[in-house]
Design a protein around this motif. Sequence first.
Motif, PDB file in Angstrom:
ATOM      1  N   ASP A  69       0.874  -1.272   0.012  1.00  0.00           N
ATOM      2  CA  ASP A  69       0.153  -0.078   0.125  1.00  0.00           C
ATOM      3  C   ASP A  69       0.899   1.300  -0.166  1.00  0.00           C
ATOM      4  OD1 ASP A  69       0.978  -0.226   2.530  1.00  0.00           O
ATOM      5  OD2 ASP A  69      -0.842  -0.391   3.635  1.00  0.00           O
ATOM      6  N   ASP A  70       2.250   0.956   0.022  1.00  0.00           N
ATOM      7  CA  ASP A  70       2.962   2.285  -0.210  1.00  0.00           C
ATOM      8  C   ASP A  70       3.603   2.382  -1.568  1.00  0.00           C
ATOM      9  OD1 ASP A  70       4.831   4.433   1.382  1.00  0.00           O
ATOM     10  OD2 ASP A  70       6.122   3.188   0.195  1.00  0.00           O
ATOM     11  N   PRO A  71       3.401   3.475  -2.417  1.00  0.00           N
ATOM     12  CA  PRO A  71       3.895   3.504  -3.652  1.00  0.00           C
ATOM     13  C   PRO A  71       5.325   3.097  -3.982  1.00  0.00           C
ATOM     14  CG  PRO A  71       2.294   5.150  -3.396  1.00  0.00           C
ATOM     15  CD  PRO A  71       2.347   4.477  -1.902  1.00  0.00           C
ATOM     16  N   GLU A  72       6.224   3.781  -3.060  1.00  0.00           N
ATOM     17  CA  GLU A  72       7.576   3.842  -3.339  1.00  0.00           C
ATOM     18  C   GLU A  72       7.947   2.230  -2.792  1.00  0.00           C
ATOM     19  OE1 GLU A  72       9.770   6.634  -1.304  1.00  0.00           O
ATOM     20  OE2 GLU A  72       8.949   8.209  -2.523  1.00  0.00           O
ATOM     21  N   GLY A  73       7.298   1.801  -1.784  1.00  0.00           N
ATOM     22  CA  GLY A  73       7.695   0.317  -1.372  1.00  0.00           C
ATOM     23  C   GLY A  73       7.215  -0.632  -2.349  1.00  0.00           C
ATOM     24  N   LEU A  74       6.173  -0.447  -3.052  1.00  0.00           N
ATOM     25  CA  LEU A  74       5.519  -1.538  -4.149  1.00  0.00           C
ATOM     26  C   LEU A  74       6.673  -1.318  -5.120  1.00  0.00           C
ATOM     27  CD1 LEU A  74       3.497  -3.290  -5.275  1.00  0.00           C
ATOM     28  CD2 LEU A  74       2.296  -1.220  -6.051  1.00  0.00           C
ATOM     29  N   LYS A  75       7.155  -0.216  -5.711  1.00  0.00           N
ATOM     30  CA  LYS A  75       7.921   0.008  -6.784  1.00  0.00           C
ATOM     31  C   LYS A  75       9.204  -0.860  -6.374  1.00  0.00           C
ATOM     32  CE  LYS A  75      10.713   3.175  -9.571  1.00  0.00           C
ATOM     33  NZ  LYS A  75      11.084   4.635 -10.002  1.00  0.00           N
TER      34      LYS A  75
END
Length: 375
Positions: free
Chosen positions: A39-45
């Motif tokens: 659910d964290d965009p940077e973490g997802l990337k």
Amino acid sequence: MSKYRAGAIGSTGKGNWGHGLDVAFVGVSDVDFVSIADDDPEGLKAATERTGAKASYIDYHEMLNKENLDFVAVCPRWVGSHRDMITAAAEAGVKGIFCEKPFAPTLVDADAMIETCERTKTRVVVAHQRRANPYERYAKKLIRDGAIGDLLTIKAHGKSDLRSGSQDLVVLGTHMLDSIRFIVDSTVLWATGHVTQNGHDVTLNDVKSGTEEIGLIAGNGVSAYYAFENGVSAYFDSLPRDMSGDNTDSSFGYEIYGTKAILSVRTLPEGNMFIHEYNQWVPGSKNEQWKPIILDDWGIISSEYISLSNEIIVKELIDAVKNNRELVDVSTDSDGRAALEMIMAVHESQRIGGRVSFPMITRENPYEVWRREAA
């Protein structure tokens, strides 16, 4: 046969990705790792790049609905989201789940997850990696082969670092308590616990919210005693200690006492094991010597220990699903709940001032009960 489809659920900044669970299914034969959710965009990337997942999702529910996954890793170290993630995966038809420890914040949550997974026939393994470690399995073999005589008792210790006491008991003690059950191979009958803050028995004023969403805790010192059905006893302690200078070595591990010898099992997953071939250790005596036990096939670089343990666990999970059989020598959801029950029994014993019988009647956090009754 087509490959199984696998994915992973994490939450960067809210429990992150645990101990390598995000890549546990990556590169495993018969498995195609297809998707990741964070659910964290940077973490997802970052997770997508790290795992090579073909698809990525902010919402893990969307991933579960779209990807038709066979296996899912539930990765956050923070336990508050485990119930929702595991329940959603099981309801979506996932066949096998690899969950980070601790399994749940309360026995209520653990009961609910197990009920769902039994209904959906979803197999669950918990990241108690010590069970997959060759040293721990070898220790159990030595006991089974009679190398230490009859098993009498186990004395386990937390890390007793800056998290000493209740925090250590929940976050790391879950490994020790799972190992105790694995070695003893029996059911806990009852337990007693003593919880202290700076040497005094904890009061309601000492109760606070623990980190990592573990719920209410109290005390920087815990001592526990467990009685098993087969007559074996076990102890666990996590007490404040001097962390300065040369005193930083971890106490994390346990001693196994038999009628003929003592085993010391420490510093897993690396492997640090000794045998004392007498049933008493008396410093300065002629029988003082501890002999190291070295398993040459585990002589690998430290960065690989956890990943290899995870590989052993997921391969067992995959094979159990493939052949529709029970899981063997890995920690299941029932084992995760059993370790949590041993943890909660310590606090319940402190609350009521006496023995706690198993299975526990109190399924809530004992400090929640204590606060409510005192209101």
